[in-house]
Design a protein around this motif. Structure first.
Motif, PDB file in Angstrom:
ATOM      1  N   TYR A 281      13.256  93.343 119.264  1.00 46.30           N
ATOM      2  CA  TYR A 281      14.031  92.956 120.448  1.00 46.30           C
ATOM      3  C   TYR A 281      15.190  92.079 119.981  1.00 46.30           C
ATOM      4  N   THR A 282      16.402  92.521 120.261  1.00 49.79           N
ATOM      5  CA  THR A 282      17.588  91.816 119.765  1.00 49.79           C
ATOM      6  C   THR A 282      18.198  90.867 120.788  1.00 49.79           C
ATOM      7  N   SER A 283      17.869  91.022 122.042  1.00 53.27           N
ATOM      8  CA  SER A 283      18.431  90.268 123.167  1.00 53.27           C
ATOM      9  C   SER A 283      19.935  90.496 123.337  1.00 53.27           C
ATOM     10  N   SER A 284      20.443  91.553 122.743  1.00 58.03           N
ATOM     11  CA  SER A 284      21.853  91.906 122.869  1.00 58.03           C
ATOM     12  C   SER A 284      22.026  92.901 124.019  1.00 58.03           C
ATOM     13  N   ALA A 285      23.027  92.691 124.839  1.00 55.60           N
ATOM     14  CA  ALA A 285      23.297  93.623 125.931  1.00 55.60           C
ATOM     15  C   ALA A 285      23.730  94.985 125.387  1.00 55.60           C
ATOM     16  N   ALA A 286      24.372  94.999 124.237  1.00 55.38           N
ATOM     17  CA  ALA A 286      24.856  96.242 123.650  1.00 55.38           C
ATOM     18  C   ALA A 286      23.715  97.088 123.085  1.00 55.38           C
ATOM     19  N   GLN A 287      22.700  96.449 122.513  1.00 50.04           N
ATOM     20  CA  GLN A 287      21.561  97.157 121.928  1.00 50.04           C
ATOM     21  C   GLN A 287      20.356  96.226 121.986  1.00 50.04           C
TER      22      GLN A 287
END
Length: 96
Positions: free
Chosen positions: A35-41
């Motif tokens: 889980y990256t917490s990035s909106a993009a990925q």
């Protein structure tokens, strides 16, 4: 015939894969649900970390290009991981 040096530089940049230009990472985490917490990925299979920052986020095959002789490689074996807010290194969850 004279060749423009800018044209040579352009050709080298276009024809050289980015993975060749990338320096090896300090740590690479493969084969997981990260889980990256990035909106993009928001989710990735693998990450590469260099100098405490994400150098790569994506799939395990591409992440392997960031492995050098001194890179610590972590096979997550399908487990979930997410970066800690203080260290920015993945923490693994699951069995094993």
């Amino acid at each position: 015939m004279r060749i423009n040096p800018s044209l040579i530089t352009f050709c080298i940049c276009v024809l050289t894969p980015l993975s060749v230009l990338a320096a090896p990472a300090d740590s690479v985490y493969l084969n997981g649900s990260i889980y990256t917490s990035s909106a993009a990925q928001a989710w990735a299979e693998a990450v590469a970390i260099r100098d405490g920052k994400f150098a790569f986020v994506g799939d395990s095959t591409e992440a392997e290009k960031y492995i050098g002789p001194s890179t610590l490689v972590h096979d997550l074996e399908g487990r979930m991981a997410m970066p800690e807010s203080t260290t920015r290194t993945p923490t693994c969850y699951g069995q094993g």
